[in-house]
Design a protein around this motif. Structure first.
Motif, PDB file in Angstrom:
ATOM      1  N   HIS A   1       0.793  -9.697   4.414  1.00  0.00           N
ATOM      2  CA  HIS A   1      -0.421  -8.377   4.240  1.00  0.00           C
ATOM      3  C   HIS A   1      -1.043  -8.411   2.478  1.00  0.00           C
ATOM      4  O   HIS A   1      -0.582  -7.383   1.910  1.00  0.00           O
ATOM      5  CB  HIS A   1      -0.081  -7.129   4.217  1.00  0.00           C
ATOM      6  CG  HIS A   1      -1.115  -6.352   5.037  1.00  0.00           C
ATOM      7  ND1 HIS A   1      -1.022  -5.463   6.251  1.00  0.00           N
ATOM      8  CD2 HIS A   1      -2.638  -6.011   4.262  1.00  0.00           C
ATOM      9  CE1 HIS A   1      -2.303  -4.796   6.679  1.00  0.00           C
ATOM     10  NE2 HIS A   1      -3.268  -4.884   5.400  1.00  0.00           N
TER      11      HIS A   1
ATOM     12  N   GLU B   1      -5.002   1.857  -1.063  1.00  0.00           N
ATOM     13  CA  GLU B   1      -6.888   0.846  -0.680  1.00  0.00           C
ATOM     14  C   GLU B   1      -7.096   0.040  -1.845  1.00  0.00           C
ATOM     15  O   GLU B   1      -8.211  -0.062  -1.975  1.00  0.00           O
ATOM     16  CB  GLU B   1      -7.864   2.092  -0.132  1.00  0.00           C
ATOM     17  CG  GLU B   1      -9.326   1.209   0.811  1.00  0.00           C
ATOM     18  CD  GLU B   1      -8.299   0.534   1.637  1.00  0.00           C
ATOM     19  OE1 GLU B   1      -7.383   0.591   2.354  1.00  0.00           O
ATOM     20  OE2 GLU B   1      -8.981  -0.921   1.395  1.00  0.00           O
ATOM     21  N   TRP B   2      -6.273  -1.242  -2.205  1.00  0.00           N
ATOM     22  CA  TRP B   2      -5.996  -2.729  -2.834  1.00  0.00           C
ATOM     23  C   TRP B   2      -6.960  -1.958  -3.738  1.00  0.00           C
ATOM     24  O   TRP B   2      -6.999  -1.219  -4.650  1.00  0.00           O
ATOM     25  CB  TRP B   2      -6.944  -3.226  -1.329  1.00  0.00           C
ATOM     26  CG  TRP B   2      -5.604  -3.599  -0.619  1.00  0.00           C
ATOM     27  CD1 TRP B   2      -6.532  -2.684   1.007  1.00  0.00           C
ATOM     28  CD2 TRP B   2      -4.919  -4.062  -0.453  1.00  0.00           C
ATOM     29  NE1 TRP B   2      -5.505  -3.433   1.606  1.00  0.00           N
ATOM     30  CE2 TRP B   2      -4.266  -3.897   1.222  1.00  0.00           C
ATOM     31  CE3 TRP B   2      -4.061  -4.257  -1.611  1.00  0.00           C
ATOM     32  CZ2 TRP B   2      -2.785  -3.994   1.582  1.00  0.00           C
ATOM     33  CZ3 TRP B   2      -2.788  -5.018  -0.818  1.00  0.00           C
ATOM     34  CH2 TRP B   2      -2.182  -4.883   0.070  1.00  0.00           C
TER      35      TRP B   2
ATOM     36  N   ASN C   1      -2.421 -11.332   8.291  1.00  0.00           N
ATOM     37  CA  ASN C   1      -3.398  -9.854   8.146  1.00  0.00           C
ATOM     38  C   ASN C   1      -4.592 -10.699   7.823  1.00  0.00           C
ATOM     39  O   ASN C   1      -4.707 -10.658   6.950  1.00  0.00           O
ATOM     40  CB  ASN C   1      -2.795  -8.383   7.951  1.00  0.00           C
ATOM     41  CG  ASN C   1      -3.685  -7.206   7.741  1.00  0.00           C
ATOM     42  OD1 ASN C   1      -4.011  -7.424   8.576  1.00  0.00           O
ATOM     43  ND2 ASN C   1      -4.344  -7.107   6.746  1.00  0.00           N
ATOM     44  N   GLU C   2      -5.912 -10.293   8.749  1.00  0.00           N
ATOM     45  CA  GLU C   2      -6.521 -10.221   7.860  1.00  0.00           C
ATOM     46  C   GLU C   2      -7.371 -11.748   6.966  1.00  0.00           C
ATOM     47  O   GLU C   2      -7.932 -11.872   6.240  1.00  0.00           O
ATOM     48  CB  GLU C   2      -8.035  -8.934   7.456  1.00  0.00           C
ATOM     49  CG  GLU C   2      -7.874  -8.442   8.455  1.00  0.00           C
ATOM     50  CD  GLU C   2      -7.917  -6.851   7.954  1.00  0.00           C
ATOM     51  OE1 GLU C   2      -8.593  -6.681   6.999  1.00  0.00           O
ATOM     52  OE2 GLU C   2      -8.852  -6.203   8.518  1.00  0.00           O
TER      53      GLU C   2
ATOM     54  N   ASN D   1     -13.104  -7.353  11.617  1.00  0.00           N
ATOM     55  CA  ASN D   1     -12.724  -6.373  10.665  1.00  0.00           C
ATOM     56  C   ASN D   1     -14.192  -5.612  11.396  1.00  0.00           C
ATOM     57  O   ASN D   1     -14.014  -4.624  10.832  1.00  0.00           O
ATOM     58  CB  ASN D   1     -13.082  -6.389   8.960  1.00  0.00           C
ATOM     59  CG  ASN D   1     -11.997  -5.199   8.388  1.00  0.00           C
ATOM     60  OD1 ASN D   1     -13.113  -4.744   8.526  1.00  0.00           O
ATOM     61  ND2 ASN D   1     -11.469  -5.060   8.481  1.00  0.00           N
TER      62      ASN D   1
ATOM     63  N   GLU E   1      -5.351  -1.974  13.854  1.00  0.00           N
ATOM     64  CA  GLU E   1      -5.889  -1.063  12.855  1.00  0.00           C
ATOM     65  C   GLU E   1      -7.573  -0.305  13.700  1.00  0.00           C
ATOM     66  O   GLU E   1      -8.456  -0.816  13.817  1.00  0.00           O
ATOM     67  CB  GLU E   1      -5.820  -1.648  11.860  1.00  0.00           C
ATOM     68  CG  GLU E   1      -5.057  -2.055  10.403  1.00  0.00           C
ATOM     69  CD  GLU E   1      -5.265  -2.849   8.789  1.00  0.00           C
ATOM     70  OE1 GLU E   1      -6.876  -2.869   8.630  1.00  0.00           O
ATOM     71  OE2 GLU E   1      -4.848  -3.921   8.587  1.00  0.00           O
TER      72      GLU E   1
ATOM     73  N   GLN F   1       0.674  -1.775   0.087  1.00  0.00           N
ATOM     74  CA  GLN F   1      -0.093   0.279  -0.208  1.00  0.00           C
ATOM     75  C   GLN F   1       0.769   1.576   0.146  1.00  0.00           C
ATOM     76  O   GLN F   1       0.478   2.224  -0.524  1.00  0.00           O
ATOM     77  CB  GLN F   1      -1.105  -0.195   1.058  1.00  0.00           C
ATOM     78  CG  GLN F   1      -1.637  -0.802   0.936  1.00  0.00           C
ATOM     79  CD  GLN F   1      -2.567  -1.097   2.052  1.00  0.00           C
ATOM     80  OE1 GLN F   1      -2.675  -2.126   3.002  1.00  0.00           O
ATOM     81  NE2 GLN F   1      -4.651  -0.461   2.425  1.00  0.00           N
TER      82      GLN F   1
HETATM   83  C1  FCB Z   1      -7.855  -3.795   6.070  1.00  0.00           C
HETATM   84  C2  FCB Z   1      -7.098  -3.625   5.602  1.00  0.00           C
HETATM   85  C3  FCB Z   1      -5.807  -2.291   5.466  1.00  0.00           C
HETATM   86  C4  FCB Z   1      -6.613  -1.764   5.056  1.00  0.00           C
HETATM   87  C5  FCB Z   1      -7.690  -1.200   6.028  1.00  0.00           C
HETATM   88  C6  FCB Z   1      -9.187   0.038   5.529  1.00  0.00           C
HETATM   89  O1  FCB Z   1      -8.521  -4.293   5.924  1.00  0.00           O
HETATM   90  O2  FCB Z   1      -5.673  -4.879   6.236  1.00  0.00           O
HETATM   91  O3  FCB Z   1      -4.760  -2.716   5.111  1.00  0.00           O
HETATM   92  O4  FCB Z   1      -6.695  -1.599   3.596  1.00  0.00           O
HETATM   93  O5  FCB Z   1      -8.133  -2.387   6.056  1.00  0.00           O
END
Ligand code: FCB
Length: 418
Positions: free
Chosen positions: A113, A366-367, A157-158, A230, A321, A22
């Motif tokens: 990540h 943002e992905w 991560n997630e 999340n 986060e 990112q």
């Molecule tokens: C989370 C991600 C992070 C970012 C936030 C907004 O799910 O871990 O990389 O994109 O959302």
């Protein structure tokens, strides 16, 4: 005006988080390959150019009184070809960690990540039966190289929630599959990988303590965490809604932590918004009056419920986060304070929360949503890479410095209402 002060425990950590793809720029991985098929504004490209500007970024974090920082290592840089490790790339991350330490900021190093090396993705990524071993080989190399400088590691991560869902169930992220059997398989492989990576990291740290942490006493005890979760799922109030809510909450939010319980030392919580996919949720929780630019419904008290629920795992917790996309910086200050007020409440009510990391230090890629959402405490001009500290960052910096949150007494009433 009467002020109410919320004092955090001594030693509570304050900081922010980022992730490699990112912010770094010029990555070559499964995402950058996929981005080629997308319009230019959805390509990570040079991102924030943080691969070259990390010292400037950390100067800002220090200036904002932060004493912990979570960043991620880009696997595709470390192992660009299968089994071939790039020592120069590793050296770069050693310098990143040093740069944090020099500024008195504790690193939390995230090992994965969302992005994969292209060769690994071509082998099926985490669908591959050998993925736990392949991932762990990379982990071992990295940890061997950073073991005397880092005490806090996070594996995934997630992974079992957001990533598995977007990449294998609803097809919004690469490899864009929609297959429930693959989704189940990937989640199982993540658990296996977590167990294997955890054991490997712990073995590395069993070497005599005297060889560890000479330059940074904090890393004597290595801790490995796992980030999940999340959303807060609001439950309906009819019996079948409650059942759906519980099932949904377990599958989406708790599954990985529950299944991998012996294989992590602390929990990392990512919390952003309330989730309305459970029927009847509007009866239980009225619609909140503020939304982020992601279209996420903000609900500060949700973080309290999440933290209280996590007490049952009996492990320390970091909020890894929590943040808002707010390009005009109108809501961010309030967002941080109202969430912190509830983090404080959870600590008061027995949740072992050790720190809070705002997402994100910088605006970033943002992905699948590209560069539009702006989560940063610091604004990025993507044409010049100029960094500009937003007013809310200064509000947060005050809290970080004082280890305490001051709110007008009346406001606190307002917040407790929900
Ligand atoms: C989370 C991600 C992070 C970012 C936030 C907004 O799910 O871990 O990389 O994109 O959302």
């Amino acid at each position: 005006m009467d002020i109410m002060s919320y004092i955090f425990p001594e030693g509570f950590k304050w900081g922010s988080a980022t992730s490699a793809h990112q912010i770094e720029g010029n990555n070559h991985n499964d995402w950058s390959e996929w981005e080629k098929s997308r319009p230019p504004e959805f390509r990570s490209g040079k991102a924030c150019d943080s691969y070259n500007r990390y010292e400037e970024d950390f100067d800002i974090a220090k200036k904002l009184n932060q004493n912990i920082h979570r960043f991620s290592i880009e696997w595709s840089r470390i192992e660009p070809k299968e089994g071939r490790f790039d020592h120069e790339a590793m050296h770069h991350y050693v310098n990143v960690v040093k740069a944090l330490r020099e500024r008195g900021i504790e690193p939390i190093v995230q090992l994965w990540h969302f992005t994969n090396p292209v060769w690994f993705a071509e082998k099926g990524g985490f669908l591959n039966v050998d993925s736990p071993e392949i991932f762990t080989r990379y982990v071992k190399y990295v940890v061997d190289n950073l073991k005397d400088r880092v005490g806090l590691w996070i594996t995934f991560n997630e992974a079992a929630s957001i990533y598995s869902g977007f990449a294998y169930l609803n097809g919004q992220w690469p490899p864009q599959h929609r297959n429930i059997f693959e989704y189940i398989k990937v989640r199982k492989n993540f658990i296996k990988a977590q167990a294997l990576a955890y054991r490997t990291i712990k073995e590395i740290y069993t070497v005599p303590q005297s060889t560890l942490g000479l330059n940074n006493p904090t890393s004597h005890n290595v801790e490995v965490g796992l980030v999940e979760n999340n959303a807060f799922s609001a439950l309906g109030n009819l019996w079948h809604e409650k059942m759906i809510g519980k099932l949904y909450n377990y599958q989406r939010n708790l599954y990985f932590w529950d299944k991998a319980l012996p294989y992590y030392d602390f929990l990392g919580l990512n919390y952003y918004h309330v989730d309305r996919r459970v029927p009847g949720s509007y009866r239980v929780l009225p619609k909140q009056d503020w939304m982020s630019e992601m279209g996420w419904e903000t609900y500060p008290k949700g973080i309290y419920y999440r933290l209280m629920e996590l007490k049952k795992f009996k492990k320390p917790i970091y909020v890894i986060e929590n943040g808002i996309a707010d390009s005009k910086d109108e809501l961010r200050g309030r967002f941080i304070k109202e969430h912190l007020r509830w983090v404080w409440q959870a600590v008061h009510d027995g949740a072992d929360v050790r720190g809070y990391l705002y997402w994100s230090l910088l605006d970033n890629f943002e992905w699948a949503r590209g560069f539009k959402p702006r989560f940063g405490l610091v604004e990025i001009d993507y044409a010049t890479f100029e960094r500009k500290i937003r007013p809310s960052a200064l509000e947060y910096a005050k809290i970080c410095k004082a280890n305490q949150l001051d709110l007008p007494a009346g406001r606190q009433e307002l917040m407790i209402k929900n």
